[in-house]
Design an enzyme around this catalytic site. Sequence first.
Site, PDB file in Angstrom:
ATOM      1  N   CYS A 191       0.821  -1.207   0.000  1.00 40.07           N
ATOM      2  CA  CYS A 191       0.000   0.000   0.000  1.00 40.07           C
ATOM      3  C   CYS A 191       0.859   1.264   0.000  1.00 40.07           C
ATOM      4  O   CYS A 191       2.072   1.211   0.145  1.00 40.07           O
ATOM      5  CB  CYS A 191      -0.928  -0.006   1.207  1.00 40.07           C
ATOM      6  SG  CYS A 191      -0.054   0.216   2.771  1.00 40.07           S
ATOM      7  N   ALA A 210       2.972   1.758   3.027  1.00 36.50           N
ATOM      8  CA  ALA A 210       4.157   0.893   3.014  1.00 36.50           C
ATOM      9  C   ALA A 210       5.272   1.521   2.178  1.00 36.50           C
ATOM     10  O   ALA A 210       6.445   1.495   2.559  1.00 36.50           O
ATOM     11  CB  ALA A 210       3.805  -0.487   2.460  1.00 36.50           C
ATOM     12  N   ARG A 242      11.643  -5.062   6.531  1.00 39.12           N
ATOM     13  CA  ARG A 242      12.505  -4.946   5.346  1.00 39.12           C
ATOM     14  C   ARG A 242      13.944  -4.981   5.845  1.00 39.12           C
ATOM     15  O   ARG A 242      14.255  -4.372   6.862  1.00 39.12           O
ATOM     16  CB  ARG A 242      12.192  -3.631   4.647  1.00 39.12           C
ATOM     17  CG  ARG A 242      12.922  -3.364   3.339  1.00 39.12           C
ATOM     18  CD  ARG A 242      12.111  -2.323   2.617  1.00 39.12           C
ATOM     19  NE  ARG A 242      12.681  -1.704   1.458  1.00 39.12           N
ATOM     20  CZ  ARG A 242      13.279  -0.517   1.477  1.00 39.12           C
ATOM     21  NH1 ARG A 242      13.478   0.123   2.605  1.00 39.12           N
ATOM     22  NH2 ARG A 242      13.682   0.032   0.352  1.00 39.12           N
ATOM     23  N   HIS A 302       5.968   6.283  -2.471  1.00 38.01           N
ATOM     24  CA  HIS A 302       7.304   6.781  -2.828  1.00 38.01           C
ATOM     25  C   HIS A 302       7.211   8.261  -3.198  1.00 38.01           C
ATOM     26  O   HIS A 302       7.990   9.076  -2.731  1.00 38.01           O
ATOM     27  CB  HIS A 302       7.859   6.049  -4.055  1.00 38.01           C
ATOM     28  CG  HIS A 302       7.991   4.572  -3.901  1.00 38.01           C
ATOM     29  ND1 HIS A 302       7.939   3.716  -4.969  1.00 38.01           N
ATOM     30  CD2 HIS A 302       8.178   3.788  -2.816  1.00 38.01           C
ATOM     31  CE1 HIS A 302       8.093   2.476  -4.557  1.00 38.01           C
ATOM     32  NE2 HIS A 302       8.228   2.488  -3.248  1.00 38.01           N
TER      33      HIS A 302
HETATM   34 FE1  CFM Z   1      13.178   0.408  -5.682  1.00 32.95          FE
HETATM   35 FE2  CFM Z   1      12.660  -1.950  -5.938  1.00 32.95          FE
HETATM   36 FE3  CFM Z   1      11.221  -0.380  -4.323  1.00 32.95          FE
HETATM   37 FE4  CFM Z   1      13.757  -1.060  -3.718  1.00 32.95          FE
HETATM   38 FE5  CFM Z   1      12.849  -3.127  -2.144  1.00 32.95          FE
HETATM   39 FE6  CFM Z   1      11.743  -3.898  -4.415  1.00 32.95          FE
HETATM   40 FE7  CFM Z   1      10.325  -2.405  -2.786  1.00 32.95          FE
HETATM   41 MO1  CFM Z   1      10.892  -4.874  -2.135  1.00 32.95          MO
HETATM   42  S1  CFM Z   1      14.598  -1.273  -5.628  1.00 32.95           S
HETATM   43  S2  CFM Z   1      12.728   0.811  -3.592  1.00 32.95           S
HETATM   44  S3  CFM Z   1      14.681  -1.965  -1.969  1.00 32.95           S
HETATM   45  S4  CFM Z   1      11.326  -0.405  -6.455  1.00 32.95           S
HETATM   46  S5  CFM Z   1      12.969  -4.989  -3.083  1.00 32.95           S
HETATM   47  S6  CFM Z   1      12.357  -3.931  -6.601  1.00 32.95           S
HETATM   48  S7  CFM Z   1       9.686  -4.045  -3.913  1.00 32.95           S
HETATM   49  S8  CFM Z   1      11.137  -2.953  -0.900  1.00 32.95           S
HETATM   50  S9  CFM Z   1       9.377  -0.499  -3.100  1.00 32.95           S
END
Ligand code: CFM
Length: 544
Positions: free
Chosen positions: A64, A67, A98, A197
């Site tokens: 989500c 997260a 994580r 993000h």
């Molecule tokens: Fe970038 Fe990723 Fe992500 Fe990531 Fe991660 Fe991820 Fe993630 Mo899991 S590199 S930041 S450190 S998009 S592995 S492939 S899914 S936490 S949001």
Amino acid sequence: MTGERTITVNPEDVKKEILAKYPPKVARKRGKQITPVSSEEDKGSLTVGANVRTVPGIITQRGCCYAGCKGVIMGPTRDIINLTHGPIGCGFYSWLTRRNQTRPPSDDAENYMTYCFSTDMQDEDIVFGGEKKLKAAIQEAYDIFKPKTISIFSTCPVGLIGDDVHAVAREMKAKLGINIFGFSCEGYKGVSQSAGHHIANNTIFTHVVGLDDTISDAKYKINLLGEYNIGGDAFIIDDLLEKCGISVVSTFSGNSTIDQFANCHTADLNAVMCHRSINYVADMLEIKYGIPWIKISFLGPKSTAQSLRKIAAYFEDQELIDTVEKVIAEEMIPVEAKIKEIKPRCEGKTAMMFVGGSRAHHYQELFRDLGMEVLSAGYEFAHRDDYEGRHVIPDIKIDADSRNIEELEIEPDETRYNPRKTEAQIKALEEKGVAFKEYEGMIPDMAKGSLIVDDISHHETETLIEMYKPDIFCAGIKEKYAVQKHGIPMKQLHSYDSGGPYAVFKGAINFYEEIDRMLNANIWHYLEAPWQKAPELSGKYAAE
Ligand code: CFM
């Protein structure tokens, strides 16, 4: 771009088989997110539907908005008290789940990462409002820890009942005299963690970046954007950069501190590793402060070498260029030796990877180093540009879900905007192969015969496994045991299981060893059930 084609399954057939199980409306929708790579020539015209809502009822691997904001971008920062305003479950399930590591400089340095801060909202807070409780929680956290920063994360109910976390943040900031700010990252916003993000990027840019103008006298100063120190990756990236004489002002956000963010506008280059999660900060730093950005990757020795060379070329200093070449030559010796040792045992095998928003692309190189082919790959929540390249951004339709996420209007800073390179310099560098503001996405690296699947579901995963029969499958904990039950080794590329680091040259060696161990472990030979080995019993119904 890719080597010899070894894929014999027709990706169109796989797509057809997947969609056959869906009702027509769902099949139409999912069809846009499943893209066969049928020929090398047509790759330029392929599209992958992405960043759209998951069909209700389909088991997605997505997370989500909360997260993405609290766990992903802000999670690895050790000296901010990250306070979840919401029911306890949200805070609990994002508490150290994580594997982002941190290394405080001393035992008494601020490090709140092991704590779980939450307002623990109850029924009456939902009915009568939770702002009072939030204020009390901020006061309590302040009294106990005396932190220099507290941030507040909104969960779904906070948005639904309308608690004003920003007003509370302003009031408590004035009262306590420390930096306090809130994220409007309610879980339901957007279609995945990707929204979180963006909100985290915006909020940190607004409330922290630019607060400290101290310029260090290091010669080559960069920010490493989109590296989260999973399994210690950022530690060995830092070591490598240090060996080359390159200084990291700030990492977003592996092993980071709030002071690094405050000071990041003093760097001279932004190196973007995970494009999906942090490209907004890269763009905003360029517009406001004049710092250019380049896409790099420290996953895989070839990409690492290429990224170091790009950084060195950017600074246009022969001394740096020479050091970088020396370091690459040195680091490649053990890498090449390891490939020579392991490749014969892995060559010709196949892999699939379905991870987040960048690793399903970045990790492909490490498999190809071992002579392996990637049959199918996809992201959970990336956008079209992460598949097709940034040139498609102007064509991406803005839908109601993305409109919900604020786009900040950024202007050049009146006093601090300082373009690090002139337009002519940028052009000259581009001619030398240093592309700015560019990411080509996953498609160019996908082999003919492979299949791209965005936001993959359980049913789709199983169909892929049955039809392509990969030798190894890479994803996360939600898929791990379902995949292993097919008798296929499964490597977690989010948490690295308990392994890593896998970045740069040293990490590549770890990764090759891990893949070798997993592929060639004897255990997989014992997985055949007795009825698969012995001839089947045959019989007849008496009535026949
Ligand atoms: Fe970038 Fe990723 Fe992500 Fe990531 Fe991660 Fe991820 Fe993630 Mo899991 S590199 S930041 S450190 S998009 S592995 S492939 S899914 S936490 S949001």
